[in-house]
Structure formats: C-alpha cells, structure tokens
Design a protein around this motif. Sequence first.
Motif, PDB file in Angstrom:
ATOM      1  N   GLN A   1      23.329  49.423   4.478  1.00  0.00           N
ATOM      2  CA  GLN A   1      24.164  50.432   5.121  1.00  0.00           C
ATOM      3  C   GLN A   1      23.317  51.434   5.902  1.00  0.00           C
ATOM      4  OE1 GLN A   1      27.422  50.680   5.700  1.00  0.00           O
ATOM      5  NE2 GLN A   1      27.343  48.606   4.861  1.00  0.00           N
ATOM      6  N   SER A   2      22.006  51.334   5.726  1.00  0.00           N
ATOM      7  CA  SER A   2      21.123  52.312   6.340  1.00  0.00           C
ATOM      8  C   SER A   2      20.350  51.659   7.481  1.00  0.00           C
ATOM      9  CB  SER A   2      20.195  52.827   5.234  1.00  0.00           C
ATOM     10  OG  SER A   2      19.111  53.486   5.782  1.00  0.00           O
ATOM     11  N   LEU A   3      20.174  52.398   8.594  1.00  0.00           N
ATOM     12  CA  LEU A   3      19.420  51.897   9.734  1.00  0.00           C
ATOM     13  C   LEU A   3      18.046  52.553   9.750  1.00  0.00           C
ATOM     14  CD1 LEU A   3      22.184  52.215  12.484  1.00  0.00           C
ATOM     15  CD2 LEU A   3      21.406  50.117  11.412  1.00  0.00           C
ATOM     16  N   PHE A   4      17.034  51.834  10.236  1.00  0.00           N
ATOM     17  CA  PHE A   4      15.736  52.471  10.446  1.00  0.00           C
ATOM     18  C   PHE A   4      15.248  52.125  11.848  1.00  0.00           C
ATOM     19  CE2 PHE A   4      12.534  49.064  10.259  1.00  0.00           C
ATOM     20  CZ  PHE A   4      13.260  48.010   9.716  1.00  0.00           C
ATOM     21  N   ILE A   5      14.235  52.863  12.313  1.00  0.00           N
ATOM     22  CA  ILE A   5      13.674  52.629  13.639  1.00  0.00           C
ATOM     23  C   ILE A   5      12.729  51.435  13.545  1.00  0.00           C
ATOM     24  CG2 ILE A   5      12.334  53.544  15.556  1.00  0.00           C
ATOM     25  CD1 ILE A   5      12.985  56.364  14.578  1.00  0.00           C
ATOM     26  N   SER A   6      13.156  50.294  14.044  1.00  0.00           N
ATOM     27  CA  SER A   6      12.284  49.125  14.039  1.00  0.00           C
ATOM     28  C   SER A   6      11.253  49.245  15.157  1.00  0.00           C
ATOM     29  CB  SER A   6      13.148  47.872  14.237  1.00  0.00           C
ATOM     30  OG  SER A   6      12.360  46.762  14.535  1.00  0.00           O
ATOM     31  N   TYR A   7      11.669  49.866  16.247  1.00  0.00           N
ATOM     32  CA  TYR A   7      10.837  49.928  17.426  1.00  0.00           C
ATOM     33  C   TYR A   7      11.215  51.161  18.220  1.00  0.00           C
ATOM     34  CZ  TYR A   7       8.977  48.742  21.947  1.00  0.00           C
ATOM     35  OH  TYR A   7       8.297  48.783  23.129  1.00  0.00           O
ATOM     36  N   ASP A   8      10.217  51.924  18.677  1.00  0.00           N
ATOM     37  CA  ASP A   8      10.533  52.941  19.675  1.00  0.00           C
ATOM     38  C   ASP A   8       9.382  53.055  20.654  1.00  0.00           C
ATOM     39  OD1 ASP A   8       9.120  54.998  17.641  1.00  0.00           O
ATOM     40  OD2 ASP A   8       9.311  55.976  19.596  1.00  0.00           O
ATOM     41  N   CYS A   9       9.727  53.412  21.870  1.00  0.00           N
ATOM     42  CA  CYS A   9       8.734  53.450  22.934  1.00  0.00           C
ATOM     43  C   CYS A   9       9.062  54.631  23.827  1.00  0.00           C
ATOM     44  CB  CYS A   9       8.798  52.140  23.715  1.00  0.00           C
ATOM     45  SG  CYS A   9       7.710  52.069  25.137  1.00  0.00           S
ATOM     46  N   ILE A  10       8.121  55.555  23.987  1.00  0.00           N
ATOM     47  CA  ILE A  10       8.334  56.688  24.884  1.00  0.00           C
ATOM     48  C   ILE A  10       7.339  56.618  26.025  1.00  0.00           C
ATOM     49  CG2 ILE A  10       6.878  58.267  23.520  1.00  0.00           C
ATOM     50  CD1 ILE A  10       8.702  60.561  24.452  1.00  0.00           C
ATOM     51  N   ARG A  11       7.829  56.870  27.236  1.00  0.00           N
ATOM     52  CA  ARG A  11       6.970  56.960  28.417  1.00  0.00           C
ATOM     53  C   ARG A  11       7.176  58.325  29.043  1.00  0.00           C
ATOM     54  NH1 ARG A  11       2.702  53.984  30.188  1.00  0.00           N
ATOM     55  NH2 ARG A  11       2.923  51.846  29.441  1.00  0.00           N
ATOM     56  N   LEU A  12       6.072  59.003  29.320  1.00  0.00           N
ATOM     57  CA  LEU A  12       6.174  60.238  30.093  1.00  0.00           C
ATOM     58  C   LEU A  12       6.178  59.835  31.559  1.00  0.00           C
ATOM     59  CD1 LEU A  12       3.643  62.494  28.160  1.00  0.00           C
ATOM     60  CD2 LEU A  12       6.067  62.104  27.720  1.00  0.00           C
ATOM     61  N   THR A  13       7.142  60.306  32.317  1.00  0.00           N
ATOM     62  CA  THR A  13       7.248  59.863  33.702  1.00  0.00           C
ATOM     63  C   THR A  13       6.889  60.966  34.683  1.00  0.00           C
ATOM     64  OG1 THR A  13       9.604  60.372  33.651  1.00  0.00           O
ATOM     65  CG2 THR A  13       8.972  58.109  33.198  1.00  0.00           C
TER      66      THR A  13
END
Lengths: 119, 158
Positions: free
Chosen positions: B145-157
């Motif tokens: 029932q719980s979600l977690f962050i499998s993947y995240d990607c941030i780009r400064l533009t």
Amino acid sequence: MEPQQVAQAFTQHFYNIFDSDRRNLEQIYRPESVLSWEGKVYQGKDAIVKHLVNLPFKNIVRKIDMDFQPTLNGIMIFIVGTLAIDGEAKALKYAQTFNLVLHQGQYLLLNDFFRLALE
Amino acid sequence: MYKNNNNSNGSNSANGGVNENLKKMVEITIAKATAFIKEFYYPLYDTERLEVLNLYKDPSISIWNGTECQGLEKIRNLLSEIPKSSHTIETFDCQPVQSFPNILPEDIDNPNILITVTGKVLYGTVSTHNFHQTFLLVKDPSNPQSLFISYDCIRLTS
C-alpha cells in the motif's frame, strides 16, 4: 540492443515522425498510451494523435540533450531541448519524458510528458 | 487537469471497462502525486532534509544534475552535501504506469506513478536555478500500500 541504443533510436524515430508528418504518430502511440501535454491528459492513441495533428504549426527545428534510465520492464527517456516553430528566430525551451515498456521484443510508448519551459 | 476523451476513443468502445479502469487510475494518481509533491518530498527537502531518505529504499537511484547515486548510503550522502534549498514548484504532471499488456486489478487503486516537475530552486542564499525533475514511484514489495521513490532525476536548466 543496449539501452543507450534503444533510447537514441526511439528518440530519433519519434522526432523524425513528429517533425515531418504528425499523422504518422499513429504508428507509435497505442490504445494504452497516455500523454500529458502542457497540463492536459490525453488517453489512448486516437485522442493523442488527434490532439497532436491539430497543433497549429508545420515545421520544427530541434536541439536536444537526452538522458535515459533502464526500468524493470523497459526504459525511460528524458529530453531537455529547444524547438523553433515555423521558421521563428526565437527557440522555445522544453522538456519531454517517455516511458517505454518492452513487450514481445518491441519497445512500446506508454507514457509521454511534454512541457514548454516557463520563461 | 484531466480531460475526459472517452468519446474520441472509437477503437476502445468495445472496452468501456478498460477506459473506466484507466480513468480511475488517473484520478488516484493525481491525488497521490499531489500529496507526494506538496506535502512530502519538497517540504521535507527544504526543511527536514534527512527525512527525505525515508522515501527511498535500497534499490533506489537518485540522479542530481548528472551525478548518479544508487542505494541508501550514497543517497544519504547526496542529501547531506546539497546546500539548504528552497523550491518553488511551477508545473507538475503525473501519470499512472500501468502494467502491460493488462491492467492488474490491484493496480487500479494503487498504480505505480510517474511525475515530472518544473520550477525554481534556491540553493544557499544566492544561486537560483530553473530545474526539471522526474520521479518514478513504485509499490514497496514488503508493504504494497506504500509507494517509494524507485528513481528520481533532477536537471538544473539554468
């Protein structure tokens, strides 16, 4: 094919079609595809292609940077770039994300997000 | 934010049930993604940085402007090294990531979720950047029932 090759091949194929004749996008989108375009959600090939074909421009000149990430059952592609519409001098910044799933040897486009950058 | 296009999906008219399921998944996705962005990730990131680690698990990958960190230890280091931040969210989009080829019944109420966010971030007191960030939230196998962050990607533009 290596993930990098998959990402590059798909991106090139998608933009070739998009930038030349958007009606042919019906080869890429599927009934299960979902598109977020500038905040509106379009569901399924028919709705998506109808929206894209009706956009009011013809020619696009594009420059992009591409990142990708393999997922459990496919690949995600992240594009940040600029596009110049119908010969306009000022190019617009945009970001696009594709989520492809591998099914019976083919990569299918399930999720597509497109946003112009706010300036 | 959600536009009902059921009448233009002529090819799906035999699958009215499928459309209803996808529509429900989209509604649930919007609710969960909104909570994730507005109540959890960014508020914690800006005020209780190390609490953000609870949103990840060990297989998670977090990429900060091209630097890839896999696993909780590397992600904790990354979170500690980034200066104090203040995020302003300008846009976010979300979609359910359906299982393919068939939507599983348990996925309708609890889909995996893809989120893309754009905005501005101030690091420290001086440098403000435009950013673009993507999250893939997946079900926790030990607590579905719980979600977690499998993947995240941030780009400064900028």
